[in-house]
Design a protein around this motif. Structure first.
Motif, PDB file in Angstrom:
ATOM      1  N   TRP A 284     -14.645  50.537   0.676  1.00 37.19           N
ATOM      2  CA  TRP A 284     -14.523  49.121   0.316  1.00 37.19           C
ATOM      3  C   TRP A 284     -14.295  48.944  -1.183  1.00 37.19           C
ATOM      4  CZ3 TRP A 284     -12.963  45.470   3.223  1.00 37.19           C
ATOM      5  CH2 TRP A 284     -13.224  45.477   4.589  1.00 37.19           C
TER       6      TRP A 284
ATOM      7  N   LYS B  26     -16.964  43.537   1.102  1.00 37.85           N
ATOM      8  CA  LYS B  26     -16.191  43.463   2.337  1.00 37.85           C
ATOM      9  C   LYS B  26     -15.351  42.180   2.371  1.00 37.85           C
ATOM     10  CE  LYS B  26     -19.426  46.010   5.263  1.00 37.85           C
ATOM     11  NZ  LYS B  26     -20.160  45.928   6.545  1.00 37.85           N
TER      12      LYS B  26
ATOM     13  N   ASP C 106     -15.561  39.699   4.282  1.00 39.92           N
ATOM     14  CA  ASP C 106     -16.400  38.505   4.459  1.00 39.92           C
ATOM     15  C   ASP C 106     -17.221  38.153   3.219  1.00 39.92           C
ATOM     16  OD1 ASP C 106     -18.508  40.338   4.424  1.00 39.92           O
ATOM     17  OD2 ASP C 106     -19.089  40.010   6.518  1.00 39.92           O
TER      18      ASP C 106
ATOM     19  N   MET D 268     -22.077  45.935   0.219  1.00 42.20           N
ATOM     20  CA  MET D 268     -22.756  47.074   0.821  1.00 42.20           C
ATOM     21  C   MET D 268     -23.783  47.576  -0.182  1.00 42.20           C
ATOM     22  SD  MET D 268     -19.952  49.068   3.073  1.00 42.20           S
ATOM     23  CE  MET D 268     -21.290  49.944   3.875  1.00 42.20           C
TER      24      MET D 268
ATOM     25  N   PRO E  31      -9.807  42.662   0.716  1.00 44.91           N
ATOM     26  CA  PRO E  31     -10.731  41.585   0.336  1.00 44.91           C
ATOM     27  C   PRO E  31     -10.103  40.755  -0.778  1.00 44.91           C
ATOM     28  CG  PRO E  31     -11.478  43.705  -0.505  1.00 44.91           C
ATOM     29  CD  PRO E  31     -10.256  43.977   0.323  1.00 44.91           C
TER      30      PRO E  31
ATOM     31  N   GLU F 287     -18.289  54.480   3.618  1.00 46.64           N
ATOM     32  CA  GLU F 287     -17.731  53.152   3.889  1.00 46.64           C
ATOM     33  C   GLU F 287     -17.789  52.269   2.641  1.00 46.64           C
ATOM     34  OE1 GLU F 287     -18.299  49.208   6.732  1.00 46.64           O
ATOM     35  OE2 GLU F 287     -19.606  50.937   7.088  1.00 46.64           O
TER      36      GLU F 287
ATOM     37  N   ASN G  74     -11.098  47.110  -2.883  1.00 51.89           N
ATOM     38  CA  ASN G  74     -11.207  46.082  -3.913  1.00 51.89           C
ATOM     39  C   ASN G  74     -10.350  46.429  -5.124  1.00 51.89           C
ATOM     40  OD1 ASN G  74     -13.374  43.736  -3.545  1.00 51.89           O
ATOM     41  ND2 ASN G  74     -13.986  45.490  -2.303  1.00 51.89           N
TER      42      ASN G  74
ATOM     43  N   SER H 148     -19.560  40.021   1.826  1.00 55.60           N
ATOM     44  CA  SER H 148     -20.860  40.704   1.753  1.00 55.60           C
ATOM     45  C   SER H 148     -20.739  42.007   0.966  1.00 55.60           C
ATOM     46  CB  SER H 148     -21.405  40.966   3.159  1.00 55.60           C
ATOM     47  OG  SER H 148     -20.557  41.864   3.860  1.00 55.60           O
TER      48      SER H 148
END
Length: 187
Positions: free
Chosen positions: A98, A72, A74, A78, A41, A94, A102, A76
């Motif tokens: 992420w 994520k 995109d 979580m 990301p 998950e 990052n 967004s």
């Protein structure tokens, strides 16, 4: 048998500046990310009044990485609490993965070359979870597993703590911070 310190000294004396020897082969982390089909990301920016990374240690080769969110590719987040009547362990895993990606993205931005990561020293994960949820360690495997996939042993193998909390900023499911030892820039 050669000691770890002797082996590292030999590797440093024979290594190209942006490579690391592991098991007799040269690793370039950027190439490994491609092979793993991992897209990082965008590097996150602080969400309040703090620095995303603090260089410390006598030589400035220890990085303290601020808490990273599960953002994520995109953009967004979580979100949501993990627990029996809420989001699943898999959702948390998950999210932790992420957050780890990052952190790697921040390292790439800060260092320019991920091969400068000498050791992932410590990962600390905070999981937004219900009072009866007791598997924060399984959630944090998401971050630990991605560190091992990307950096391998021994570099990616780290100490870790995982705790639960009733809430996190922006309703994120997981927040992860890290301590990273880096190779100094060649002079």
């Amino acid at each position: 048998m050669m000691s770890l310190r002797s082996l590292r000294a030999l590797q440093k004396s024979t290594a190209a500046p942006s490579s690391r020897s592991t098991g007799g082969r040269w690793i370039h982390i950027e190439k490994k990310l491609e092979e793993l089909n991992i897209t990082l990301p965008s590097p996150p920016q602080p969400k309040a009044n703090y620095n995303i990374v603090c260089h410390a240690g006598g030589d400035g080769n220890t990085l303290y990485i601020s808490g990273h969110l599960p953002v994520k590719v995109d953009g967004s987040l979580m979100t949501g609490r993990i627990g029996p009547t809420h989001a699943t362990v898999e959702h948390g895993y998950e999210a932790a993965r992420w957050a780890g990606l990052n952190i790697i993205s921040t390292l790439k931005e800060q260092l320019g070359d991920l091969d400068r990561v000498k050791q992932v020293v410590k990962v600390f994960g905070i999981v937004q979870s219900t009072e009866d949820f007791k598997e924060q360690h399984k959630v944090m495997d998401g971050c630990s597993d991605v560190m091992m996939e990307v950096f391998g042993k021994p570099v990616g193998y780290h100490a870790r703590s995982a705790i639960g909390t009733s809430t996190l900023p922006l309703d994120i499911s997981v927040e992860v911070e890290a301590v990273i030892e880096i190779e100094p820039l060649a002079k």
